[in-house]
Write an enzyme that holds these catalytic residues in place. Structure first.
Site, short mmCIF file in Angstrom:
data_model
loop_
_atom_site.label_atom_id
_atom_site.label_comp_id
_atom_site.label_asym_id
_atom_site.label_seq_id
_atom_site.Cartn_x
_atom_site.Cartn_y
_atom_site.Cartn_z
N TYR A 66 0.86 -1.18 0.00
CA TYR A 66 0.00 0.00 0.00
C TYR A 66 0.90 1.23 0.00
CZ TYR A 66 -3.97 2.92 1.63
OH TYR A 66 -4.95 3.87 1.76
N LYS A 69 -1.45 -1.24 -4.16
CA LYS A 69 -2.52 -0.24 -4.13
C LYS A 69 -1.83 1.11 -4.07
CE LYS A 69 -6.03 2.18 -1.75
NZ LYS A 69 -6.52 2.67 -0.46
#
Length: 315
Positions: free
Chosen positions: A140, A168
Site C-alpha cells: 500500500y 494499491k
C-alpha cells in the site's frame, strides 16, 4: 481491454467504512448492511481496515470485531483483503497473523512508519513479512499517511520475486504509477490498483487492473459500471461514469474546514452519504474526529439527489 498477465485480483475493491452507533461503539448491524450494499453493487473484493475504515482509531478488539463481522456477512462471496496496519515489521507480522485467523485471504501492508527507514529497510520489511506469513500481500503506497513513498525499484523487485501480488497506489505520483504499470505488466498474476476516486478511467486506460475507492462505499455500482465499460473498451461510457462520480466526490468538500479536519471531512462525508441513502443509521466518527452536522448532511443530500443516487435508492 484484456489483462495479458492474468492478474489474480481485478475490479472494484472498496475500503469498507466502519460505522459507529450514537454512543460510539462499532455498529455491527450497520457494518453488515454496508457489506450487503457493496456486494449488491457488484464489488469484486472487500478491503477491510484501511484508511476509510478508520483503522488507526480502532482498538485491537474493535479491529477483530470489524473483520469477523465483515467475514461473516461476506460469507466467502468475494475475496477478503485486510490491512495489517502497524509501524514496524514484527508488529505487522503479529497483526497479520491475527487477521488471517479471522478470515483474511490477503493482507495490505504499508511501508514502515514512525520508524525512520531507508529503501533497503523497506524492502527487507516486505520480504520478512512474506517469509513469515503464507498469504497474498499487497503493498500500500500511501505517503500521505506514512510520509514515505514506496520506492519504484523496490516495488518492482518485490513484484518480480513474488513477494507481493499487487500494489494499491494512493501516492498521487502519476509518473511513478505509470512506470510501475510498464515494469510489472508482464508479471503473471500481478495487479496494480489505483486508490484515487476521480481519475479511475485514466488509470484503467493506462493498464491498471482496478480501483480501491473510498467513494465506492457510497456508489459501488457506479464504479462497477465504470470498470465494466473500460473492460469492454467503451471509454466514452467509462468517462461519462467517471464524470458523474467526480461530482459525487464533491461531497467531501461540503464540511466546514474550520470545524472538521480534512480526514474527518472525507470519511464523515462517506458515512453521512450512507445515512442519507438509508444504509446505516448514524454518521458518528471515531474519537477525536468531529461528526458532520445537519447543514453538511443537507449539502451532501443535494449532491446525492443531483447525481441520481437518492432516486435510485427510492426506486
Amino acid at each position: 481491454m484484456a489483462f495479458a498477465n492474468n492478474p489474480k485480483y481485478t475490479g472494484v475493491i472498496p475500503p469498507v467504512i466502519t460505522p459507529r452507533t450514537a454512543d460510539g461503539v462499532i455498529d455491527t448491524a450497520g457494518l453488515e448492511a454496508v457489506v450487503q450494499h457493496l456486494l449488491a453493487g457488484g464489488v469484486t473484493g472487500l478491503f477491510v481496515l484501511g484508511s476509510s475504515g478508520e483503522v488507526p482509531y480502532l482498538s485491537n478488539a474493535e479491529r477483530e470485531l470489524v473483520v469477523s463481522t465483515i467475514a461473516a456477512a461476506n460469507d466467502g462471496r468475494v475475496p477478503l483483503i485486510v490491512g495489517a496496519n502497524e509501524q514496524t515489521t514484527a508488529r505487522v507480522i503479529e497483526e497479520g497473523r491475527r487477521m488471517i485467523e479471522l478470515g483474511a485471504q490477503a493482507l495490505v501492508v504499508t511501508t514502515p512508519y514512525y520508524a525512520l527507514s531507508n529503501a533497503a529497510e523497506i524492502e527487507a520489511h516486505f520480504r520478512a513479512i512474506h517469509a513469515a506469513l503464507d498469504v497474498d500481500i499487497f503493498a500500500y503506497d500511501v505517503p500521505v499517511r506514512t510520509h514515505v513513498k514506496l520506492p519504484l525499484d523496490v516495488a518492482i523487485r518485490l513484484a518480480k520475486d513474488g513477494v507481493i501480488v499487487g500494489v494499491k497506489d494512493s501516492s498521487g505520483d502519476d509518473v511513478s504509477f505509470r512506470q510501475l504499470l510498464l515494469a510489472t505488466g508482464g508479471i503473471e498474476g500481478f495487479s496494480v490498483f489505483t486508490g484515487h476516486e476521480v481519475v479511475v478511467d485514466g488509470a484503467l486506460l493506462g493498464g491498471a487492473h482496478g480501483v480501491v475507492p473510498g467513494l465506492g462505499n457510497v456508489d459501488p455500482a457506479g464504479y462497477r459500471r465504470l470498470f465494466d465499460a473500460a473492460v469492454t473498451g467503451d471509454w466514452a461510457q467509462a468517462a461519462k461514469e467517471q464524470d458523474r462520480l467526480a461530482r459525487v466526490f464533491d461531497i467531501v468538500y461540503t464540511p466546514d474546514p474550520s470545524r472538521v479536519s480534512g480526514g474527518a471531512a472525507g470519511l464523515g462525508a462517506f458515512k453521512t452519504a450512507l445515512v442519507e441513502l438509508g444504509i446505516i443509521g448514524n454518521n458518528t466518527m471515531s474519537t477525536p474526529m468531529e461528526s458532520l452536522n445537519a447543514a453538511e448532511a443537507a449539502a451532501i443530500r443535494a449532491i446525492l439527489a443531483e447525481t441520481g443516487l437518492l432516486a435510485a435508492v427510492a426506486s
